[in-house]
Design a protein around this motif. Structure first.
Motif, short mmCIF file in Angstrom:
data_model
loop_
_atom_site.label_atom_id
_atom_site.label_comp_id
_atom_site.label_asym_id
_atom_site.label_seq_id
_atom_site.Cartn_x
_atom_site.Cartn_y
_atom_site.Cartn_z
N GLN A 9 6.76 -5.85 -1.34
CA GLN A 9 6.84 -6.67 -0.13
C GLN A 9 6.10 -6.00 1.03
OE1 GLN A 9 11.24 -7.06 -0.26
NE2 GLN A 9 10.89 -9.26 -0.02
N ALA A 10 6.29 -4.70 1.17
CA ALA A 10 5.62 -3.97 2.25
C ALA A 10 4.10 -4.04 2.10
CB ALA A 10 6.09 -2.52 2.28
N LEU A 11 3.62 -3.97 0.88
CA LEU A 11 2.18 -4.04 0.63
C LEU A 11 1.64 -5.45 0.89
CD1 LEU A 11 1.90 -1.90 -2.63
CD2 LEU A 11 1.14 -1.25 -0.34
N ASP A 21 -8.35 -2.95 5.10
CA ASP A 21 -7.18 -2.27 4.54
C ASP A 21 -5.88 -2.79 5.13
OD1 ASP A 21 -5.65 -0.07 3.20
OD2 ASP A 21 -5.35 0.53 5.28
N ALA A 22 -5.86 -3.00 6.44
CA ALA A 22 -4.70 -3.58 7.14
C ALA A 22 -3.42 -2.78 6.96
CB ALA A 22 -4.49 -5.03 6.70
N GLY A 23 -3.54 -1.49 6.66
CA GLY A 23 -2.37 -0.63 6.58
C GLY A 23 -1.77 -0.46 5.21
N ALA A 24 -2.33 -1.09 4.20
CA ALA A 24 -1.73 -1.04 2.86
C ALA A 24 -1.75 0.38 2.29
CB ALA A 24 -2.46 -2.00 1.93
N LEU A 25 -2.87 1.07 2.44
CA LEU A 25 -2.94 2.43 1.90
C LEU A 25 -1.98 3.36 2.64
CD1 LEU A 25 -6.78 2.88 1.30
CD2 LEU A 25 -5.00 2.47 -0.40
N GLY A 26 -1.78 3.09 3.93
CA GLY A 26 -0.85 3.90 4.70
C GLY A 26 0.58 3.78 4.20
N VAL A 27 0.96 2.59 3.76
CA VAL A 27 2.30 2.39 3.20
C VAL A 27 2.50 3.33 2.00
CG1 VAL A 27 3.77 0.77 1.93
CG2 VAL A 27 2.54 0.01 3.97
N LEU A 28 1.51 3.38 1.13
CA LEU A 28 1.60 4.22 -0.06
C LEU A 28 1.51 5.70 0.27
CD1 LEU A 28 -0.69 2.13 -2.44
CD2 LEU A 28 1.81 2.18 -2.40
N GLU A 29 0.59 6.04 1.18
CA GLU A 29 0.43 7.45 1.54
C GLU A 29 1.70 8.02 2.13
OE1 GLU A 29 -2.80 10.30 3.79
OE2 GLU A 29 -2.46 8.28 4.58
N ASP A 30 2.30 7.32 3.05
CA ASP A 30 3.53 7.81 3.68
C ASP A 30 4.65 7.98 2.65
OD1 ASP A 30 2.21 7.75 6.08
OD2 ASP A 30 3.14 5.88 6.78
N LEU A 31 4.76 7.03 1.75
CA LEU A 31 5.83 7.08 0.75
C LEU A 31 5.63 8.24 -0.22
CD1 LEU A 31 8.35 5.74 -0.40
CD2 LEU A 31 6.87 4.17 -1.66
N HIS A 71 -5.68 -1.21 -7.00
CA HIS A 71 -6.37 -1.58 -5.77
C HIS A 71 -5.45 -2.38 -4.87
CE1 HIS A 71 -7.08 -5.88 -6.86
NE2 HIS A 71 -7.15 -5.42 -8.09
N THR A 72 -5.55 -2.10 -3.58
CA THR A 72 -4.73 -2.81 -2.60
C THR A 72 -5.48 -3.94 -1.93
OG1 THR A 72 -5.32 -1.11 -0.97
CG2 THR A 72 -3.19 -0.88 -2.10
N ASP A 73 -6.79 -4.03 -2.13
CA ASP A 73 -7.51 -5.16 -1.54
C ASP A 73 -7.23 -6.42 -2.35
OD1 ASP A 73 -9.09 -3.99 -3.66
OD2 ASP A 73 -10.79 -5.20 -3.01
N VAL A 74 -7.26 -7.55 -1.68
CA VAL A 74 -6.96 -8.83 -2.32
C VAL A 74 -8.04 -9.85 -1.95
CG1 VAL A 74 -4.47 -8.43 -2.32
CG2 VAL A 74 -5.52 -9.61 -0.37
N VAL A 75 -8.09 -10.92 -2.72
CA VAL A 75 -9.02 -12.01 -2.40
C VAL A 75 -8.45 -12.82 -1.25
CG1 VAL A 75 -9.90 -12.13 -4.76
CG2 VAL A 75 -7.97 -13.57 -4.09
N PRO A 76 -9.29 -13.60 -0.55
CA PRO A 76 -8.78 -14.42 0.55
C PRO A 76 -7.71 -15.40 0.08
CG PRO A 76 -11.18 -14.29 0.63
CD PRO A 76 -10.76 -13.68 -0.68
#
Length: 388
Positions: A9-11, A21-31, A71-76
């Protein structure tokens, strides 16, 4: 946040439409950092492309080393008004998690992270009691687009540090109808090209003064694609060549065009290399042209080569974990399109096992909460067997 659903959900709530990126990698990095992983945010760039942020996180420094990739990137999302639940809401309704990336593949990443954290919690925070073993994550933000500044460069960056991988699990959606029905152990290669036929432009009322490339390109399309490239191999389905567009760039009704173009894509198996495949198609073209038709093929650069992880101890381990959790023995498959596994395969054996792929890239992309729980248990079973 150690729960797969909460991580997913956070991702999803990070609108990381490629290349943002919109912060997705940061969610994983912090965790991961909070649980002892050494993390690296690595940005790659190349002229004419977007800068891409990537994440590499590792716990442990010794073999055996298993990495989870994704990968955390998604299609539109398309028409967001058409979604029954917000495209980036991460909402759960009637047992399903909705959102872009729920299936492809934030859900898979969340399951791998949750499984690893649960495994570490039960094993004193280490991959193995004797101090050996490593677990890592290779996460990119550049899979759904050009795939230039993502996994392929991150793998080299890790290798240049002197690190090696022993095995990889990629969480792309692999299951077809039900969890446990399919593992991807390989993919066919992909090669595109454009067939160009040169004629001589002229007035349609005076065809003797022109040379029309349209009938010629029609004949050549048939000559190149009519006969099968092969009949498949032990692990792969037959290769196929498909023409996807034909164009003469002509809007006038009284002009014979001077050139015709037809674009095609080939999905090829392990009976070919990129070089031998091109040679085969070029030979067919030359034979069909004879001495009259002027034609050539312009080949597109391709990094989508065929790969195969041969069945063995690692695939057996994964099958055992899947069968234990789902009660199903998965098919070892090489079907489907390309994925970042084609890059990983040059560094270590890789398998793809993730959620059901039925709604990926669609409006109302969604993953069953039960399937998320199942995938987390499978990944946990893989870790237990791998380090056990």
């Amino acid at each position: 946040m150690n729960d797969a659903l909460a991580i997913a959900q956070a991702l999803i709530r990070c609108p990381s439409v490629t290349p943002v990126d919109a912060g997705a990698l940061g969610v994983l990095e912090d965790l991961l950092k909070a649980h002892g992983f050494t993390t690296h945010r690595v940005t790659f760039s190349e002229a004419g492309t977007h800068d891409i942020d990537n994440l590499y996180a590792r716990l442990g420094a010794a073999a055996p080393h298993i990495t989870f990739a994704g990968h955390t990137d998604v299609v539109p999302p398309g028409d967001e008004a058409a979604w029954s639940h917000g495209a980036f809401s991460g909402e759960v309704k009637d047992g399903y998690l909705y959102g872009r990336g729920a299936v492809d593949m934030k859900g898979g990443i969340a399951c791998s992270v949750a499984a690893v954290l649960q495994y570490l919690a039960d094993n004193g925070g280490k991959p193995r009691a004797d101090g050996k073993g490593s677990i890592s994550f290779l996460i990119t933000g550049d899979e759904e687009a050009a795939s230039i500044n993502g996994t392929v460069k991150l793998l080299k960056w890790v290798a240049d540090r002197g690190e090696t991988f022993d095995h990889c699990v990629l969480g792309e959606p692999s299951n077809q109808q039900v969890m446990g029905d399919c593992i991807k152990i390989g993919r066919r290669g992909s090669q595109s090209g454009t067939l160009i036929v040169d004629g001589l432009q002229g007035h349609v009322a005076y065809p003797q003064r022109a040379s029309n490339p349209v009938p010629d390109i029609a004949r050549l399309i048939v000559a190149i694609s009519d006969e099968p490239l092969d009949h498949g191999s032990a692990q792969f389905q037959p290769s196929n060549l498909e023409f996807v567009s034909v164009d003469v760039g002509n809007s006038a009704l009284n002009v014979i065009p001077g050139q015709a173009r037809a674009t095609f894509n080939i999905r090829y198996n392990d009976l070919h290399t990129q070089a031998s495949l091109r040679e085969l198609v070029e030979t067919r073209l030359a034979n069909a042209c004879g001495n009259r038709i002027k034609a050539r093929i312009v080949w597109e650069p391709s990094n989508s080569n065929v790969f195969l992880t041969k069945p063995g101890a690692f695939t057996d381990l994964a099958v055992s974990a899947i069968e234990d959790v789902t009660g199903r023995r998965p098919e070892l498959s090489t079907t489907g399109g390309t994925s970042d596994a084609r890059f990983i395969a040059s560094y270590c054996p890789v398998i793809e096992f993730g959620l059901l792929g039925q709604t990926m890239h669609q409006i109302d992309e969604r993953a069953s909460v039960k399937d998320i729980e199942t995938l987390t248990k499978v990944y946990r079973g893989i870790l237990d067997r791998y380090f056990g």
